[in-house]
Design a protein around this motif. Structure first.
Motif, PDB file in Angstrom:
ATOM      1  N   ILE A 161      14.319   9.044   6.922  1.00 38.73           N
ATOM      2  CA  ILE A 161      14.173   9.188   8.268  1.00 38.73           C
ATOM      3  C   ILE A 161      14.961  10.120   8.970  1.00 38.73           C
ATOM      4  CG2 ILE A 161      13.771   8.004  10.474  1.00 38.73           C
ATOM      5  CD1 ILE A 161      13.258   5.409   9.039  1.00 38.73           C
ATOM      6  N   ASN A 162      14.205  11.366   9.446  1.00 34.75           N
ATOM      7  CA  ASN A 162      14.959  12.434  10.021  1.00 34.75           C
ATOM      8  C   ASN A 162      15.905  13.129   9.181  1.00 34.75           C
ATOM      9  OD1 ASN A 162      13.633  11.885  12.531  1.00 34.75           O
ATOM     10  ND2 ASN A 162      15.315  10.555  13.216  1.00 34.75           N
ATOM     11  N   GLY A 163      15.593  13.063   7.913  1.00 35.25           N
ATOM     12  CA  GLY A 163      16.224  13.837   6.910  1.00 35.25           C
ATOM     13  C   GLY A 163      17.247  13.010   6.184  1.00 35.25           C
ATOM     14  N   ALA A 164      17.710  11.973   6.700  1.00 36.37           N
ATOM     15  CA  ALA A 164      18.805  10.999   6.063  1.00 36.37           C
ATOM     16  C   ALA A 164      18.037   9.971   5.275  1.00 36.37           C
ATOM     17  CB  ALA A 164      19.721  10.580   7.092  1.00 36.37           C
ATOM     18  N   LEU A 238      26.161  11.529   7.419  1.00 38.17           N
ATOM     19  CA  LEU A 238      27.411  12.123   7.973  1.00 38.17           C
ATOM     20  C   LEU A 238      28.125  10.946   8.424  1.00 38.17           C
ATOM     21  CD1 LEU A 238      29.463  14.449   8.518  1.00 38.17           C
ATOM     22  CD2 LEU A 238      28.093  14.686  10.445  1.00 38.17           C
ATOM     23  N   GLY A 239      27.534   9.906   9.320  1.00 42.06           N
ATOM     24  CA  GLY A 239      28.111   8.840  10.033  1.00 42.06           C
ATOM     25  C   GLY A 239      28.835   7.890   9.326  1.00 42.06           C
ATOM     26  N   SER A 240      27.943   7.335   8.054  1.00 37.73           N
ATOM     27  CA  SER A 240      28.502   6.228   7.049  1.00 37.73           C
ATOM     28  C   SER A 240      29.720   6.972   6.225  1.00 37.73           C
ATOM     29  CB  SER A 240      27.400   6.070   6.206  1.00 37.73           C
ATOM     30  OG  SER A 240      26.371   5.035   7.074  1.00 37.73           O
ATOM     31  N   SER A 241      29.503   8.251   6.051  1.00 33.09           N
ATOM     32  CA  SER A 241      30.519   8.872   5.274  1.00 33.09           C
ATOM     33  C   SER A 241      32.063   8.913   6.036  1.00 33.09           C
ATOM     34  CB  SER A 241      30.125  10.499   4.995  1.00 33.09           C
ATOM     35  OG  SER A 241      31.172  11.129   4.033  1.00 33.09           O
ATOM     36  N   VAL A 242      31.694   9.538   7.099  1.00 29.66           N
ATOM     37  CA  VAL A 242      33.033   9.604   7.827  1.00 29.66           C
ATOM     38  C   VAL A 242      33.602   8.143   8.228  1.00 29.66           C
ATOM     39  CG1 VAL A 242      33.858  10.028  10.365  1.00 29.66           C
ATOM     40  CG2 VAL A 242      32.506  11.471   8.880  1.00 29.66           C
ATOM     41  N   LEU A 243      32.768   6.984   8.624  1.00 25.56           N
ATOM     42  CA  LEU A 243      33.107   5.854   8.732  1.00 25.56           C
ATOM     43  C   LEU A 243      33.944   5.179   7.429  1.00 25.56           C
ATOM     44  CD1 LEU A 243      33.422   3.103  10.605  1.00 25.56           C
ATOM     45  CD2 LEU A 243      30.941   2.420   9.713  1.00 25.56           C
ATOM     46  N   LEU A 244      33.294   5.288   6.368  1.00 26.16           N
ATOM     47  CA  LEU A 244      33.839   4.649   4.998  1.00 26.16           C
ATOM     48  C   LEU A 244      35.085   5.321   4.720  1.00 26.16           C
ATOM     49  CD1 LEU A 244      33.510   3.062   2.411  1.00 26.16           C
ATOM     50  CD2 LEU A 244      32.259   5.007   1.402  1.00 26.16           C
ATOM     51  N   PHE A 245      35.434   6.804   4.834  1.00 28.28           N
ATOM     52  CA  PHE A 245      36.523   7.310   4.199  1.00 28.28           C
ATOM     53  C   PHE A 245      37.630   6.933   5.566  1.00 28.28           C
ATOM     54  CE2 PHE A 245      39.582  11.090   4.001  1.00 28.28           C
ATOM     55  CZ  PHE A 245      39.694  10.858   2.865  1.00 28.28           C
ATOM     56  N   VAL A 283      23.909  18.867   7.729  1.00 25.62           N
ATOM     57  CA  VAL A 283      25.166  18.962   8.371  1.00 25.62           C
ATOM     58  C   VAL A 283      25.132  20.409   9.007  1.00 25.62           C
ATOM     59  CG1 VAL A 283      27.633  18.799   8.200  1.00 25.62           C
ATOM     60  CG2 VAL A 283      26.108  17.328   6.607  1.00 25.62           C
ATOM     61  N   GLN A 284      24.688  21.369   8.448  1.00 22.83           N
ATOM     62  CA  GLN A 284      24.712  22.676   9.127  1.00 22.83           C
ATOM     63  C   GLN A 284      23.839  22.642  10.671  1.00 22.83           C
ATOM     64  OE1 GLN A 284      23.376  25.103   5.900  1.00 22.83           O
ATOM     65  NE2 GLN A 284      25.053  26.469   6.251  1.00 22.83           N
ATOM     66  N   GLN A 285      22.926  21.853  10.333  1.00 22.47           N
ATOM     67  CA  GLN A 285      21.962  22.161  11.528  1.00 22.47           C
ATOM     68  C   GLN A 285      22.628  21.159  12.782  1.00 22.47           C
ATOM     69  OE1 GLN A 285      18.452  20.105  10.372  1.00 22.47           O
ATOM     70  NE2 GLN A 285      17.657  21.921   8.829  1.00 22.47           N
ATOM     71  N   ARG A 286      23.276  20.013  12.267  1.00 25.00           N
ATOM     72  CA  ARG A 286      24.120  19.394  13.425  1.00 25.00           C
ATOM     73  C   ARG A 286      25.542  20.027  13.871  1.00 25.00           C
ATOM     74  NH1 ARG A 286      23.703  12.862  12.760  1.00 25.00           N
ATOM     75  NH2 ARG A 286      21.592  12.720  12.209  1.00 25.00           N
ATOM     76  N   VAL A 287      26.122  20.815  12.925  1.00 21.92           N
ATOM     77  CA  VAL A 287      27.127  21.688  13.613  1.00 21.92           C
ATOM     78  C   VAL A 287      26.696  22.914  14.526  1.00 21.92           C
ATOM     79  CG1 VAL A 287      28.904  23.408  12.803  1.00 21.92           C
ATOM     80  CG2 VAL A 287      28.468  21.106  11.663  1.00 21.92           C
ATOM     81  N   SER A 288      25.594  23.614  14.017  1.00 23.64           N
ATOM     82  CA  SER A 288      25.071  24.818  14.947  1.00 23.64           C
ATOM     83  C   SER A 288      24.576  23.939  16.207  1.00 23.64           C
ATOM     84  CB  SER A 288      24.048  25.144  14.132  1.00 23.64           C
ATOM     85  OG  SER A 288      22.601  24.479  13.969  1.00 23.64           O
ATOM     86  N   GLY A 289      23.758  22.835  16.329  1.00 25.92           N
ATOM     87  CA  GLY A 289      23.388  22.197  17.371  1.00 25.92           C
ATOM     88  C   GLY A 289      24.605  21.911  18.295  1.00 25.92           C
ATOM     89  N   GLY A 411      24.728  10.358  13.737  1.00 24.40           N
ATOM     90  CA  GLY A 411      23.784   9.342  13.474  1.00 24.40           C
ATOM     91  C   GLY A 411      23.960   7.925  13.397  1.00 24.40           C
ATOM     92  N   LEU A 412      25.377   7.764  13.922  1.00 15.89           N
ATOM     93  CA  LEU A 412      25.682   6.359  14.116  1.00 15.89           C
ATOM     94  C   LEU A 412      25.107   5.831  15.292  1.00 15.89           C
ATOM     95  CD1 LEU A 412      29.425   6.260  12.735  1.00 15.89           C
ATOM     96  CD2 LEU A 412      27.518   5.384  11.559  1.00 15.89           C
ATOM     97  N   THR A 413      25.005   4.289  15.358  1.00 17.83           N
ATOM     98  CA  THR A 413      24.563   3.808  16.623  1.00 17.83           C
ATOM     99  C   THR A 413      25.890   2.941  17.332  1.00 17.83           C
ATOM    100  OG1 THR A 413      24.197   1.725  15.253  1.00 17.83           O
ATOM    101  CG2 THR A 413      22.480   3.235  15.641  1.00 17.83           C
ATOM    102  N   THR A 414      25.607   2.882  18.717  1.00 18.13           N
ATOM    103  CA  THR A 414      26.665   2.507  19.554  1.00 18.13           C
ATOM    104  C   THR A 414      26.875   0.846  19.235  1.00 18.13           C
ATOM    105  OG1 THR A 414      26.039   4.012  21.031  1.00 18.13           O
ATOM    106  CG2 THR A 414      27.908   2.491  21.819  1.00 18.13           C
ATOM    107  N   PRO A 415      27.909   0.182  19.037  1.00 15.80           N
ATOM    108  CA  PRO A 415      27.918  -1.222  18.660  1.00 15.80           C
ATOM    109  C   PRO A 415      27.344  -2.020  19.905  1.00 15.80           C
ATOM    110  CG  PRO A 415      29.999  -0.101  17.920  1.00 15.80           C
ATOM    111  CD  PRO A 415      29.115   0.915  18.674  1.00 15.80           C
ATOM    112  N   PHE A 416      26.759  -3.017  19.390  1.00 13.12           N
ATOM    113  CA  PHE A 416      25.904  -4.043  20.621  1.00 13.12           C
ATOM    114  C   PHE A 416      25.029  -3.661  21.492  1.00 13.12           C
ATOM    115  CE2 PHE A 416      30.020  -6.004  19.227  1.00 13.12           C
ATOM    116  CZ  PHE A 416      29.480  -7.180  18.480  1.00 13.12           C
TER     117      PHE A 416
END
Length: 439
Positions: A161-164, A238-245, A283-289, A411-416
């Protein structure tokens, strides 16, 4: 068993009073939206508000029974956030209904996911009477977390969905399994690090003012770094990768009390982030945006457009200091206003003061989780409370930072708050573990 010495209050009546305030916030959003838009209270609003009231009473009674000495602030903070999220999603549904955009109508679904999250919250408190039992299941938690990460690659249930490629679909339901991975891996990280922190804290060479760890003890860090890179490259998440590390590095620092681990983590993260921003198109598209959001070429691009970000920024700007009021703005003009950009929706209708109040609720929730870690005497519980609290903190930072254009969107969601069943269920499980740890 009540501790010996001076008698102390369990905090359950304080929790009941705070839950009353939390319900006023959530149900007030339902009522004000209905009055401002229709002049009356539709049946859908009454049903959603009444169901949420019933779930809150159930949770309070269940905590009284299963965790009578738990922190009295954790549950009210989560209830206030979840109630405000339901109110905003219902408010957006009214706008989508007026414009006949039925594909975005998700208020009833979010209430069902809330019910499922509450059921799992109660189940965790009932089944897990002693959090230390989780240490026996650390390897199962690790393997289960990794399995959930690779589930979206399976041919028949994986969905992009949406490239991810981070979703699985089973029948009419779709789910993001990485949300459960963060809970399972938080348990594994805490168990592994409390068992190996002496080795990881051993000093190696001294460079300037820091004592670096020995080379043979860097293996776990490189493994988690490699897994996070695979998630970024293969799933384009990108979101899960940043969160995991980030989760592993922070818990590693807390376990060893060595700032050198933070610098080593940054040294691994920065080159990986640069490579992703220059070689991975998603990721390029998100950085340029993010960097060129106001550029007409980027705004009108077919892929990676900054239209969502810019529209959200203008919506928050129109809200000003005090906001337009519940139901009086136009947050539905922002794509995915009920999920990715629900913070922008609150910024428009509640203004800067409302945004600060939301962030204060998150700050209270995170602070009480860290306070629980400080009060625990056992190492595994300390690290688990820190990892669960930091999971919420990092999610809030990257989501709000992305919406306000401080950092690229992840791409992460706001908790609750945000619409999304997998995220909501995972966060209710996190809350149940924090309540159990604080008991």
């Amino acid at each position: 068993i009540q501790p010996a010495g001076a008698a102390r209050h369990s905090g359950r009546w304080a929790e009941a009073v705070l839950l009353g305030f939390a319900l006023v916030l959530g149900l007030g959003g339902f009522v004000l939206t209905a009055l401002n838009r229709t002049g009356s209270s539709p049946a859908q609003t009454v049903m959603l508000g009444g169901a949420f009231l019933g779930l809150t009473v159930l949770m309070h009674l269940w905590v009284r029974y299963t965790a009578p000495w738990a922190d009295p602030v954790l549950l009210p903070a989560a209830v206030a956030l979840n109630g405000l999220g339901l109110a905003m999603i219902q408010r957006l549904d009214l706008a989508y209904e007026a414009n006949e955009q039925w594909q975005f109508y998700v208020g009833s679904k979010q209430l069902i996911w809330t019910l499922l999250g509450v059921i799992l919250f109660c189940a965790v408190l009932f089944l897990l009477r002693d959090y230390r039992r989780l240490r026996r299941w650390d390897r199962w938690a690790m393997w289960s977390g990794l399995v959930f990460l690779v589930l979206p690659f399976l041919p028949f249930i994986g969905q992009s969905i949406n490239g991810a490629r981070i979703w699985i679909r089973i029948g009419p339901m779709s789910f993001q399994p990485a949300e459960l991975s963060k809970v399972l891996l938080a348990v594994f990280f805490a168990s592994y690090l409390v068992a190996n922190r002496d080795n990881l804290a051993l000093a190696g060479r001294k460079v300037l003012w820091m004592s670096l760890p020995r080379a043979r003890h860097l293996g776990p860090l490189f493994i988690v770094w490699g897994v996070s890179i695979c998630v970024l490259v293969l799933q384009k998440d990108l979101g899960s990768s940043v969160l995991l590390f980030g989760l592993f590095v922070v818990v590693l620092y807390v376990a060893t009390d060595r700032p050198s681990w933070l610098l080593i983590g940054a040294a691994l993260f920065i080159p990986a982030a640069w490579f992703a921003a220059t070689h991975i198109s998603h990721v390029q598209q998100r950085v340029s945006g993010w960097l060129d959001a106001m550029d007409p070429a980027v705004y009108g691009a077919e892929y990676g457009s900054s239209q969502q970000l810019v529209t959200g920024l203008f919506g928050m700007a129109s809200g000003g200091l005090l906001g337009t009021g519940w139901g009086k703005g136009y947050p539905n003009l922002v794509p995915f206003a009920n999920s990715d950009f629900i913070i922008a929706s609150f910024g428009e209708e509640l203004g800067l003061m409302g945004m600060l109040a939301l962030l204060m609720l998150y700050l209270i929730l995170i602070e009480r989780g860290l306070r629980t870690a400080v009060h625990l005497r056992e190492g595994f519980g300390k690290l688990l409370a820190v990892s669960l609290s930091f999971t919420i903190a990092l999610q809030v930072f990257v989501v709000v930072g992305g919406v306000t254009r401080l950092i690229p969107l992840t791409g992460l969601t706001t908790p609750f708050l945000a619409y999304g069943g997998s995220s909501l269920v995972a966060n209710w499980i996190i809350l149940a573990l924090l309540v159990r740890l604080s008991d």
